[in-house]
Design a protein around this motif. Structure first.
Motif, PDB file in Angstrom:
ATOM      1  N   SER A   1     -20.160 -36.382 -27.335  1.00 55.83           N
ATOM      2  CA  SER A   1     -19.672 -36.550 -25.962  1.00 55.83           C
ATOM      3  C   SER A   1     -18.440 -35.689 -25.709  1.00 55.83           C
ATOM      4  N   LEU A   2     -17.660 -35.434 -26.761  1.00 55.14           N
ATOM      5  CA  LEU A   2     -16.457 -34.618 -26.638  1.00 55.14           C
ATOM      6  C   LEU A   2     -16.758 -33.124 -26.715  1.00 55.14           C
ATOM      7  N   LEU A   3     -17.669 -32.747 -27.609  1.00 57.52           N
ATOM      8  CA  LEU A   3     -17.900 -31.333 -27.909  1.00 57.52           C
ATOM      9  C   LEU A   3     -19.187 -30.770 -27.331  1.00 57.52           C
ATOM     10  N   GLY A   4     -20.167 -31.614 -27.098  1.00 65.48           N
ATOM     11  CA  GLY A   4     -21.468 -31.144 -26.649  1.00 65.48           C
ATOM     12  C   GLY A   4     -21.384 -30.337 -25.370  1.00 65.48           C
ATOM     13  N   GLY A   5     -21.883 -29.088 -25.411  1.00 61.11           N
ATOM     14  CA  GLY A   5     -21.856 -28.230 -24.240  1.00 61.11           C
ATOM     15  C   GLY A   5     -20.509 -27.576 -23.983  1.00 61.11           C
ATOM     16  N   LYS A   6     -19.479 -28.000 -24.733  1.00 59.18           N
ATOM     17  CA  LYS A   6     -18.135 -27.434 -24.538  1.00 59.18           C
ATOM     18  C   LYS A   6     -17.728 -26.553 -25.712  1.00 59.18           C
ATOM     19  N   ALA A   7     -18.282 -26.818 -26.882  1.00 56.20           N
ATOM     20  CA  ALA A   7     -17.951 -26.051 -28.083  1.00 56.20           C
ATOM     21  C   ALA A   7     -19.216 -25.386 -28.618  1.00 56.20           C
ATOM     22  N   ASN A   8     -19.031 -24.380 -29.450  1.00 52.04           N
ATOM     23  CA  ASN A   8     -20.167 -23.724 -30.093  1.00 52.04           C
ATOM     24  C   ASN A   8     -20.925 -24.740 -30.948  1.00 52.04           C
TER      25      ASN A   8
END
Length: 271
Positions: A157-164
């Motif tokens: 939820s924190l990284l999905g779609g926002k980080a590699n």
């Protein structure tokens, strides 16, 4: 790690580099399989003790690893682990730590091949800063009562779609399988691996005959000085070269072969 384990890890990293320098090898898949083997060895204490028992022949241990892993993971992963258990280890735990490090390096290699290694390194750093500044998030991710699936969902939820995707995989593995490390120490280790990977370059060297160890060392030192980075030599032999060597680093080709000099002489005569 003590001397024997350090040497075994160095050999395993060379084998991994040789594999992943071949673009036909899926580095991300390799990383996932190595991570699965790490989890298996971490759980099965008796198995890793057998696979690192110095009283057992290396080939026998390699055959055991092949039987256990064959059909469960790809041939490249089986070959890597079989090679590792042939080596001598100072402690059975070092084998697990090394398999985990290879998994992380393989994922970082996947990022490098996609031209995203700098992004991953930056994202690991920024995530570390977030952890440092948020006591609540750190507590949630290190809570021993929380399940691995709950922690994975929180991270996605924190990284999905926002980080590699590589960053996400590395962080999820670290959080769900800490293996006794603090979150901060794990992130620092990943950042160091990313930095080391970024500074490594690959030179494809073609020669008419195999180079001696001394020639390889001398060439590696010259190229490292020329490019200002650690240089891995990917060696190939082609009798058509006729003598000398051809070195390719990225898109740049350094041609020092006899054939090239003959062609140049012919062009000058024709001109």
């Amino acid at each position: 790690m003590n001397g024997a384990s350090r040497e075994a890890l160095a050999a395993a990293r060379e084998s991994l580099d040789a594999l992943t320098d071949n673009t036909s090898v899926d580095a991300a898949k390799l990383a996932g399989e190595l991570a699965a083997v790490t989890a298996l060895l971490d759980r099965e204490v008796s198995l890793r003790r057998v696979l690192t028992d110095p009283a057992q022949a290396g080939e026998a241990k390699a055959e055991l690893a092949g039987r256990l892993l064959g059909g469960q993971v790809g041939g490249e992963t089986v070959d890597l682990i079989s090679g590792m258990v042939r080596s001598r280890w100072s402690s059975s735990r070092d084998l697990v730590d090394s398999a985990e490090e290879l998994a992380n390096i393989a994922d970082l290699t996947a990022a490098q091949q996609a031209g995203a290694l700098d992004d991953v390194e930056d994202e690991l750093f920024r995530f570390g800063r977030i952890i440092t500044s948020s006591t609540e998030l750190r507590s949630a991710l290190t809570d021993k009562a929380a399940t691995a699936s709950a922690k994975s969902e929180l991270l996605r939820s924190l990284l999905g779609g926002k980080a590699n995707p590589v960053t996400e995989r590395l962080v999820v593995r670290l959080v769900t399988q800490p293996r006794g490390r603090s979150l901060e120490a794990g992130l620092e280790s990943l950042s160091k691996l990313a930095a080391a990977r970024r500074d490594r370059m690959v030179a494809v060297v073609t020669s008419a005959v195999p180079l001696s160890d001394q020639q390889k060392q001398r060439l590696g030192a010259v190229l490292a000085k020329l490019y200002g980075r650690q240089m891995h030599l990917n060696l190939d032999v082609d009798p058509a070269v006729l003598g000398g060597i051809t070195v390719q680093v990225g898109d740049e080709v350094i041609n020092g072969t006899i054939a090239e000099r003959l062609d140049e002489a012919t062009r000058r005569l024709a001109g």
